[in-house]
Scaffold this motif. Structure first.
Motif, PDB file in Angstrom:
ATOM      1  N   ASP A 396       0.857  -1.183   0.000  1.00 33.27           N
ATOM      2  CA  ASP A 396       0.000   0.000   0.000  1.00 33.27           C
ATOM      3  C   ASP A 396       0.896   1.237   0.000  1.00 33.27           C
ATOM      4  O   ASP A 396       1.271   1.771   1.056  1.00 33.27           O
ATOM      5  N   ALA A 397       1.243   1.681  -1.199  1.00 31.40           N
ATOM      6  CA  ALA A 397       2.196   2.789  -1.322  1.00 31.40           C
ATOM      7  C   ALA A 397       2.156   3.359  -2.722  1.00 31.40           C
ATOM      8  O   ALA A 397       1.504   2.821  -3.616  1.00 31.40           O
ATOM      9  N   GLY A 398       2.885   4.462  -2.911  1.00 31.60           N
ATOM     10  CA  GLY A 398       3.125   4.990  -4.237  1.00 31.60           C
ATOM     11  C   GLY A 398       1.928   5.633  -4.899  1.00 31.60           C
ATOM     12  O   GLY A 398       0.960   6.054  -4.253  1.00 31.60           O
ATOM     13  N   LEU A 399       1.977   5.679  -6.240  1.00 29.37           N
ATOM     14  CA  LEU A 399       0.944   6.314  -7.043  1.00 29.37           C
ATOM     15  C   LEU A 399       0.301   5.353  -8.031  1.00 29.37           C
ATOM     16  O   LEU A 399      -0.491   5.776  -8.868  1.00 29.37           O
ATOM     17  N   HIS A 400       0.617   4.060  -7.946  1.00 30.80           N
ATOM     18  CA  HIS A 400       0.062   3.098  -8.888  1.00 30.80           C
ATOM     19  C   HIS A 400      -0.274   1.794  -8.187  1.00 30.80           C
ATOM     20  O   HIS A 400       0.242   1.494  -7.103  1.00 30.80           O
ATOM     21  N   VAL A 401      -1.168   1.005  -8.816  1.00 35.59           N
ATOM     22  CA  VAL A 401      -1.459  -0.352  -8.351  1.00 35.59           C
ATOM     23  C   VAL A 401      -1.162  -1.326  -9.491  1.00 35.59           C
ATOM     24  O   VAL A 401      -1.304  -1.003 -10.668  1.00 35.59           O
ATOM     25  N   GLY A 422     -10.649   7.068 -18.687  1.00 35.81           N
ATOM     26  CA  GLY A 422      -9.995   8.171 -17.995  1.00 35.81           C
ATOM     27  C   GLY A 422      -8.928   7.751 -17.009  1.00 35.81           C
ATOM     28  O   GLY A 422      -8.341   8.606 -16.328  1.00 35.81           O
ATOM     29  N   LEU A 423      -8.657   6.438 -16.917  1.00 38.07           N
ATOM     30  CA  LEU A 423      -7.601   5.956 -16.034  1.00 38.07           C
ATOM     31  C   LEU A 423      -6.274   5.956 -16.776  1.00 38.07           C
ATOM     32  O   LEU A 423      -6.205   5.727 -17.968  1.00 38.07           O
ATOM     33  N   SER A 424      -5.197   6.183 -16.054  1.00 35.38           N
ATOM     34  CA  SER A 424      -3.882   6.057 -16.658  1.00 35.38           C
ATOM     35  C   SER A 424      -3.426   4.621 -16.431  1.00 35.38           C
ATOM     36  O   SER A 424      -3.311   4.163 -15.297  1.00 35.38           O
ATOM     37  N   VAL A 442      -2.042   0.545 -13.068  1.00 41.18           N
ATOM     38  CA  VAL A 442      -3.000   1.654 -13.127  1.00 41.18           C
ATOM     39  C   VAL A 442      -2.595   2.727 -12.128  1.00 41.18           C
ATOM     40  O   VAL A 442      -2.367   2.436 -10.952  1.00 41.18           O
ATOM     41  N   GLY A 443      -2.494   3.962 -12.599  1.00 37.87           N
ATOM     42  CA  GLY A 443      -2.218   5.072 -11.707  1.00 37.87           C
ATOM     43  C   GLY A 443      -3.500   5.598 -11.083  1.00 37.87           C
ATOM     44  O   GLY A 443      -4.517   5.727 -11.759  1.00 37.87           O
ATOM     45  N   PHE A 444      -3.450   5.914  -9.796  1.00 41.49           N
ATOM     46  CA  PHE A 444      -4.648   6.399  -9.095  1.00 41.49           C
ATOM     47  C   PHE A 444      -4.481   7.830  -8.588  1.00 41.49           C
ATOM     48  O   PHE A 444      -5.414   8.398  -8.010  1.00 41.49           O
TER      49      PHE A 444
END
Length: 469
Positions: A396-401, A422-424, A442-444
Motif C-alpha cells: 500500500d504505497a506509491g501512485l500506482h497499483v 480516464g484511467l492512466s 494503473v495510476g490512481f
C-alpha cells in the motif's frame, strides 16, 4: 515542520520509548540538525498511527534530556546545544571490470510523453507556496548567484537536501556528496557514463521494469541483464553483473518492497564482488501501510549510489533531482554534469532550498500522503466489490497499483479500456523479459476517490459485457 523517519515495533510495546530512542539516535547521528522543528504531536501521532499522548511522552522525555526544546508559539525543536557528529569519509566504489555484453530481449519501446501511471496529481501543486519561495529567491539572492555556478548544484540546496535525506530517508550523506541533476533519469545516465568511460558496465535490472528505462540505460553505456522480481523484490540469488539498478522502496510495476533478507543479501553481493548498487528511491515519499523503511544508501554509503527527485512529490516538470555518491564518484559525476550542460537552473534550486528550509515541502508531502491514500483505498475497495477476480498486488504505497487480470481478460485491451475510461494504465507485458501472468498497472493519483467506483464499474462492463445496475 520536519517530516521524520521513525520505525517502531508495535509487538515490543513501549512505543513512547521507541519514538524517543529513534529521535535521540537521529539527533546524535546528525540526521536531525540543531534548530530543526519537529512535527506537532498531533501530526506525528497521525503519521505513526499512535495516540497523541504517546508522542507527547516521547517529546517530554527528550526535552528533559536536553535534546529538544519546546516553546509556546514556536513548537518543538532540536536544541541548538546538540552537536552532531560528522559522517566519516567513504571510499569510492571500484570501477566495474570489463565484461562481454550478454544477450537481452528487453524491448526498446518508443518514448511516451504526458500522463503516466506514475504521474502525480498536478492540480495539487503548491502554487502559492512555490510562488512565495521564488519571490523570496528573487528578492534576497544576490545578482552574482545567477551567473554560471557549480555544476553540482547550489550549496544551499545541497545543504538542505543532505539534512532532509538524513532525517527522512536515514541516508548517510553530506552536501559535498550530493550532485543536483535534472531528475533520476539524468542522474542514472551521468553515473553510468562515469562508470563506463573506460570499461563497459554489465548492469543487472529488475524484471519486469519500466520499458522507458532500457533505451536510456543502454545509451549511457550499460549492457542490461534482467533479474526476476518476486513477492520479496529483486531475486538476489539470480544476480549477475558488475552493478545493479534496484528500486527497493516500491518496485515499478509490481509494487513490492525489497524484503529485509533480500536487502542483507544484496549488501553481501555488493561487498563480495566489489560491485556497485544504483538505488532509485522511487515512491519512497508515499508509504501508507506501515512505518517507512530507510534507503539502502544509509546501510552501505561506500557501495550504494542513491538517486531521487521531486517529480512525484511536486511535479515532473520541475526537473529537479539528486545523486548521492561516495566523494570521488560524486566529484566525477559533478564534472560530467559540467561537461554536459553546466548544471541546473539556479532559481528553481534556490526555491526548493527555501521550500525545504521553511517546512513547506514536508507539509505538502503530509497532505498528499493523506490524499493519495484515500484515492488508493477507494480504487482497491471498488475493485474488491465489483471485480474481485482482479488481484491487487504489491504494498500500500506509491501512485500506482499492479493488477493481475482474471482468465479471459486480454492485457492490451484492458489497458486500452482503462485509458478510455480516464484511467492512466499500461500493459505489463512490454515491461517483461520473462513470461508472467496478464497484468496492467494503473495510476490512481489523478482519480478522485468519489469517481473510483464508476471507473471500475465501467471497466467491468467493457471487459465482461455484463450489465451493472
Amino acid at each position: 515542520m520536519a517530516d521524520l523517519h521513525i520505525q517502531i515495533n508495535r509487538d515490543k510495546g513501549g512505543i513512547a520509548g521507541q519514538i524517543a530512542s529513534e529521535l535521540r539516535d537521529s539527533i546524535r547521528g546528525g540526521r536531525l540538525t540543531p534548530g530543526t522543528r519537529l512535527p506537532a504531536t498531533r501530526d506525528l501521532a497521525t503519521d505513526l498511527q499512535v495516540s497523541r499522548g504517546v508522542v507527547v511522552e516521547a517529546y517530554e522525555q527528550l526535552v528533559a534530556e536536553g535534546f529538544l526544546v519546546s516553546r509556546v508559539g514556536v513548537g518543538t525543536q532540536v536544541t541548538l546545544k546538540t552537536a552532531s557528529r560528522a559522517a566519516p569519509r567513504q571510499k569510492t566504489p571500484p570501477r566495474p571490470r570489463p565484461v562481454r555484453r550478454a544477450s537481452s530481449a528487453l524491448a526498446s519501446a518508443p518514448p511516451y510523453y504526458g500522463h503516466r501511471p506514475t504521474s502525480p496529481d498536478l492540480s495539487h501543486f503548491p502554487r502559492e507556496r512555490w510562488l512565495a519561495a521564488v519571490r523570496h529567491v528573487l528578492t534576497t539572492v544576490p545578482s552574482e548567484a545567477f551567473d554560471y555556478g557549480d555544476p553540482g548544484g547550489v550549496p544551499e540546496l545541497r545543504e538542505e537536501l543532505a539534512g532532509y535525506l538524513r532525517r527522512v530517508r536515514a541516508a548517510d550523506v553530506r552536501p559535498e556528496n550530493l550532485v543536483i541533476v535534472g531528475g533520476v533519469a539524468q542522474g542514472l545516465s551521468l553515473v553510468l557514463h562515469v562508470l563506463s568511460r573506460q570499461r563497459p558496465v554489465r548492469l543487472a535490472v529488475e524484471d519486469p521494469t519500466s520499458h522507458r528505462q532500457a533505451p536510456l540505460l543502454r545509451r549511457a553505456g550499460a549492457h542490461l541483464v534482467p533479474v526476476p522480481v518476486d513477492e520479496e523484490g529483486l531475486d538476489v540469488r539470480k544476480l549477475s553483473g558488475d552493478a545493479v539498478l534496484v528500486t527497493p522502496a516500491h518496485q515499478y510495476p509490481t509494487g513490492v518492497v525489497l524484503s529485509p533478507p533480500r536487502r542483507a543479501a544484496l549488501m553481501e553481493w555488493a561487498y563480495a564482488g566489489d560491485r556497485v548498487i544504483l538505488e532509485d528511491d522511487y515512491d519512497a515519499e508515499f508509504r501508507f501501510d506501515r512505518d517507512p523503511v530507510g534507503c539502502l544508501q544509509g546501510l552501505a554509503p561506500d557501495r550504494v549510489i542513491l538517486s531521487g527527485s521531486v517529480s512525484k512529490a511536486l511535479a515532473p516538470g520541475l526537473r529537479l533531482g539528486w545523486v548521492a555518491a561516495p566523494p570521488d564518484l560524486a566529484e566525477a559525476v559533478r564534472r560530467a554534469r559540467g561537461e554536459l550542460d553546466l548544471g541546473s537552473p539556479v532559481v528553481e534550486q534556490y526555491a526548493l532550498a527555501h521550500f525545504l528550509r521553511t517546512g513547506g515541502y514536508d507539509k505538502h508531502l503530509r497532505r498528499m500522503r493523506r490524499e493519495y491514500r484515500r484515492r488508493r483505498d477507494a480504487l482497491v475497495r471498488a475493485l474488491a466489490e465489483e471485480v474481485p477476480e482482479v488481484r491487487v498486488k504489491g504494498i500500500d504505497a506509491g501512485l500506482h497499483v499492479y493488477l493481475e487480470l482474471p482468465a479471459g481478460w486480454d492485457e492490451p485491451r484492458a489497458a486500452r479500456v482503462a485509458q478510455e475510461l480516464g484511467l492512466s494504465a499500461e500493459p505489463v507485458g512490454p515491461m517483461r523479459e520473462s513470461a508472467g501472468p496478464a497484468a496492467v498497472v494503473v495510476g490512481f493519483a489523478r482519480l478522485p476517490a468519489h469517481k473510483a467506483l464508476d471507473a471500475v464499474r465501467g471497466l467491468k462492463v467493457r471487459m465482461s459485457g455484463q450489465n451493472v445496475d
